[in-house]
Enzyme design. Structure first.
Site, PDB file in Angstrom:
ATOM      1  N   ASN A 139      84.063 -96.314 -25.523  1.00 27.82           N
ATOM      2  CA  ASN A 139      84.667 -97.103 -24.450  1.00 27.82           C
ATOM      3  C   ASN A 139      83.724 -97.216 -23.266  1.00 27.82           C
ATOM      4  O   ASN A 139      82.969 -96.302 -22.979  1.00 27.82           O
ATOM      5  CB  ASN A 139      85.996 -96.477 -24.010  1.00 27.82           C
ATOM      6  N   ASP A 151      92.508-112.706 -31.036  1.00 24.23           N
ATOM      7  CA  ASP A 151      91.522-113.786 -30.978  1.00 24.23           C
ATOM      8  C   ASP A 151      90.918-114.197 -32.316  1.00 24.23           C
ATOM      9  O   ASP A 151      90.151-115.160 -32.387  1.00 24.23           O
ATOM     10  CB  ASP A 151      90.396-113.415 -29.994  1.00 24.23           C
ATOM     11  N   ASN A 172      93.831-107.105 -30.758  1.00 26.44           N
ATOM     12  CA  ASN A 172      93.425-108.429 -30.272  1.00 26.44           C
ATOM     13  C   ASN A 172      94.086-109.545 -31.067  1.00 26.44           C
ATOM     14  O   ASN A 172      94.479-109.367 -32.213  1.00 26.44           O
ATOM     15  CB  ASN A 172      91.902-108.567 -30.341  1.00 26.44           C
ATOM     16  N   HIS A 232      99.010-107.344 -33.023  1.00 31.90           N
ATOM     17  CA  HIS A 232      99.677-108.223 -32.051  1.00 31.90           C
ATOM     18  C   HIS A 232      99.620-109.697 -32.440  1.00 31.90           C
ATOM     19  O   HIS A 232      99.798-110.568 -31.594  1.00 31.90           O
ATOM     20  CB  HIS A 232      99.072-107.991 -30.655  1.00 31.90           C
ATOM     21  N   PRO A 267      87.878-112.006 -21.407  1.00 30.19           N
ATOM     22  CA  PRO A 267      88.214-110.879 -20.530  1.00 30.19           C
ATOM     23  C   PRO A 267      89.279-109.989 -21.151  1.00 30.19           C
ATOM     24  O   PRO A 267      90.137-110.458 -21.901  1.00 30.19           O
ATOM     25  CB  PRO A 267      88.747-111.552 -19.250  1.00 30.19           C
ATOM     26  N   ASP A 268      89.195-108.681 -20.874  1.00 33.33           N
ATOM     27  CA  ASP A 268      90.269-107.791 -21.320  1.00 33.33           C
ATOM     28  C   ASP A 268      91.383-107.834 -20.282  1.00 33.33           C
ATOM     29  O   ASP A 268      91.399-108.714 -19.404  1.00 33.33           O
ATOM     30  CB  ASP A 268      89.751-106.375 -21.614  1.00 33.33           C
ATOM     31  N   PHE A 269      92.339-106.901 -20.371  1.00 37.11           N
ATOM     32  CA  PHE A 269      93.454-106.912 -19.426  1.00 37.11           C
ATOM     33  C   PHE A 269      93.213-105.979 -18.241  1.00 37.11           C
ATOM     34  O   PHE A 269      93.430-106.338 -17.101  1.00 37.11           O
ATOM     35  CB  PHE A 269      94.752-106.479 -20.130  1.00 37.11           C
ATOM     36  N   ARG A 270      92.746-104.749 -18.531  1.00 37.48           N
ATOM     37  CA  ARG A 270      92.820-103.720 -17.485  1.00 37.48           C
ATOM     38  C   ARG A 270      91.510-103.349 -16.821  1.00 37.48           C
ATOM     39  O   ARG A 270      91.512-102.531 -15.904  1.00 37.48           O
ATOM     40  CB  ARG A 270      93.509-102.465 -18.047  1.00 37.48           C
TER      41      ARG A 270
HETATM   42  P1  NAD Z   1      92.880-103.195 -22.120  1.00 40.85           P
HETATM   43  O1  NAD Z   1      92.472-104.380 -21.332  1.00 40.85           O
HETATM   44  O2  NAD Z   1      94.062-102.447 -21.671  1.00 40.85           O
HETATM   45  O3  NAD Z   1      91.666-102.159 -22.144  1.00 40.85           O
HETATM   46  C1  NAD Z   1      90.389-102.554 -22.551  1.00 40.85           C
HETATM   47  C2  NAD Z   1      89.518-101.319 -22.568  1.00 40.85           C
HETATM   48  O4  NAD Z   1      88.269-101.668 -23.131  1.00 40.85           O
HETATM   49  C3  NAD Z   1      89.239-100.743 -21.179  1.00 40.85           C
HETATM   50  O5  NAD Z   1      89.380 -99.335 -21.242  1.00 40.85           O
HETATM   51  C4  NAD Z   1      87.776-101.132 -20.919  1.00 40.85           C
HETATM   52  O6  NAD Z   1      87.100-100.157 -20.180  1.00 40.85           O
HETATM   53  C5  NAD Z   1      87.222-101.189 -22.316  1.00 40.85           C
HETATM   54  N1  NAD Z   1      86.104-102.126 -22.495  1.00 40.85           N
HETATM   55  C6  NAD Z   1      85.945-103.357 -21.974  1.00 40.85           C
HETATM   56  N2  NAD Z   1      84.821-103.925 -22.449  1.00 40.85           N
HETATM   57  C7  NAD Z   1      84.258-103.008 -23.290  1.00 40.85           C
HETATM   58  C8  NAD Z   1      83.095-103.002 -24.101  1.00 40.85           C
HETATM   59  N3  NAD Z   1      82.258-104.031 -24.136  1.00 40.85           N
HETATM   60  N4  NAD Z   1      82.827-101.904 -24.841  1.00 40.85           N
HETATM   61  C9  NAD Z   1      83.648-100.817 -24.809  1.00 40.85           C
HETATM   62  N5  NAD Z   1      84.773-100.773 -24.056  1.00 40.85           N
HETATM   63  C10 NAD Z   1      85.072-101.860 -23.322  1.00 40.85           C
HETATM   64  O7  NAD Z   1      92.990-103.641 -23.632  1.00 40.85           O
HETATM   65  P2  NAD Z   1      93.887-103.061 -24.835  1.00 40.85           P
HETATM   66  O8  NAD Z   1      93.927-101.592 -24.810  1.00 40.85           O
HETATM   67  O9  NAD Z   1      93.437-103.758 -26.062  1.00 40.85           O
HETATM   68  O10 NAD Z   1      95.377-103.528 -24.511  1.00 40.85           O
HETATM   69  C11 NAD Z   1      95.609-104.790 -23.992  1.00 40.85           C
HETATM   70  C12 NAD Z   1      96.420-105.764 -24.803  1.00 40.85           C
HETATM   71  O11 NAD Z   1      95.862-106.998 -24.439  1.00 40.85           O
HETATM   72  C13 NAD Z   1      96.294-105.711 -26.275  1.00 40.85           C
HETATM   73  O12 NAD Z   1      97.551-105.544 -26.743  1.00 40.85           O
HETATM   74  C14 NAD Z   1      95.770-107.093 -26.707  1.00 40.85           C
HETATM   75  O13 NAD Z   1      96.736-107.722 -27.524  1.00 40.85           O
HETATM   76  C15 NAD Z   1      95.729-107.920 -25.491  1.00 40.85           C
HETATM   77  N6  NAD Z   1      94.494-108.675 -25.221  1.00 40.85           N
HETATM   78  C16 NAD Z   1      93.809-109.238 -26.238  1.00 40.85           C
HETATM   79  C17 NAD Z   1      92.656-109.936 -25.978  1.00 40.85           C
HETATM   80  C18 NAD Z   1      91.911-110.538 -27.141  1.00 40.85           C
HETATM   81  O14 NAD Z   1      92.539-110.920 -28.121  1.00 40.85           O
HETATM   82  N7  NAD Z   1      90.591-110.628 -27.071  1.00 40.85           N
HETATM   83  C19 NAD Z   1      92.174-110.058 -24.676  1.00 40.85           C
HETATM   84  C20 NAD Z   1      92.926-109.472 -23.646  1.00 40.85           C
HETATM   85  C21 NAD Z   1      94.074-108.774 -23.945  1.00 40.85           C
END
Ligand code: NAD
Length: 239
Positions: free
Chosen positions: A212, A105, A103, A120, A32-35
């Site tokens: 996005n 991961d 990321n 990060h 999962p992402d964050f936002r």
């Molecule tokens: P964010 O969660 O703030 O935003 C993610 C964005 O990606 C959103 O705008 C969403 O609409 C879009 N999105 C989601 N799935 C998508 C897809 N399949 N294709 C295209 N767009 C998609 O994430 P961020 O801007 O990277 O900032 C969050 C922080 O969270 C980062 O600093 C990161 O370190 C950390 N994070 C990392 C992981 C990981 O390592 N996988 C996971 C969660 C958060």
């Protein structure tokens, strides 16, 4: 011309492509992402994730930090998706010069990308806060609760927590590539986490693309905006 055709044309006429990505690049791998609506920030925790993932919380509440970290951020079974694999292929063909990711991961490296800037940090690197001894991802998986070194120190993942600075040489390397690029592909990021998100301002080339799933602030700053899943979009690109 479709958006994919426009993307292909830009790619074909470019010679120094740089990719800048965020959590959205790994959602198609099941992380999962964050936002997003289904992201970690919209799940209900008594302490918000952005507090749990801060340096001060780590120092004062290591048990709670590690409960969340193990549950949500240590993902041993995840695999690279088509976006990670396509980027590795683009690098191998010579046009993609760097992957810059927010990321932690390690999926770009798992997919075969070599020139990766982990702004990060990475869950694959960990160290004892007391003696500096390194610990592997497997070490972290195999212990319970707060992991301790044989010297008694607490082990900390080499991920950049809120309140912590980015690694200077990683930032400098990433900026150098962005400044040299004639095409910048930004994908799967809300562009809200600073200073990382600010690095794309160093781009001076011709073709900037945002891919996005949802609308982003700053869409109008890109020469091409594709609303879609990064894996599905990059999957259609001929590297
Ligand atoms: P964010 O969660 O703030 O935003 C993610 C964005 O990606 C959103 O705008 C969403 O609409 C879009 N999105 C989601 N799935 C998508 C897809 N399949 N294709 C295209 N767009 C998609 O994430 P961020 O801007 O990277 O900032 C969050 C922080 O969270 C980062 O600093 C990161 O370190 C950390 N994070 C990392 C992981 C990981 O390592 N996988 C996971 C969660 C958060």
């Amino acid at each position: 011309m479709t958006d994919i055709e426009k993307l292909q044309k830009m790619y074909d006429e470019s010679s120094y492509v740089v990719f800048f990505g965020g959590a959205g690049v790994s959602t198609e791998s099941g992380i999962p992402d964050f936002r997003s609506a289904d992201g970690l920030y919209n799940m209900h925790y008594s302490v918000p994730p952005e507090v749990i993932l801060s340096h001060s919380y780590f120092m004062t509440h290591p048990e709670e930090f590690y409960r969340f970290y193990r549950d949500k951020l240590l993902n041993p079974d995840v695999k690279p998706n088509i976006a990670h694999l396509k980027l590795a292929e683009m690098e191998q063909k010579g046009k993609l010069k760097a992957v810059i990711t927010q990321n932690i991961d390690g999926l770009h490296e798992k997919a075969g990308s070599k020139n990766v800037y982990n702004l990060h940090g990475s869950v694959y690197l960990n160290h004892c806060m007391n003696c500096g001894k390194p610990f592997s991802f497997t070490d972290m998986l195999s212990c319970k609760g707060v992991p301790h070194c044989t010297c008694g120190g607490i082990i900390k993942p080499d991920v950049v927590l809120y309140e912590e600075p980015l690694n200077e040489s990683t930032v400098n390397g990433a900026v150098r590539h962005i400044m040299n690029a004639d095409m910048l592909i930004v994908a799967g990021t809300s562009l809200t986490v600073y200073p990382a998100a600010g690095l794309i301002r160093y781009f001076r080339g011709r073709n900037s693309v945002l891919i996005n799933r949802d609308l982003n602030v700053g869409d109008d700053e890109f020469s091409l905006v594709i609303h879609g899943k990064v894996g599905e979009v990059l999957g259609k690109l001929r590297a």
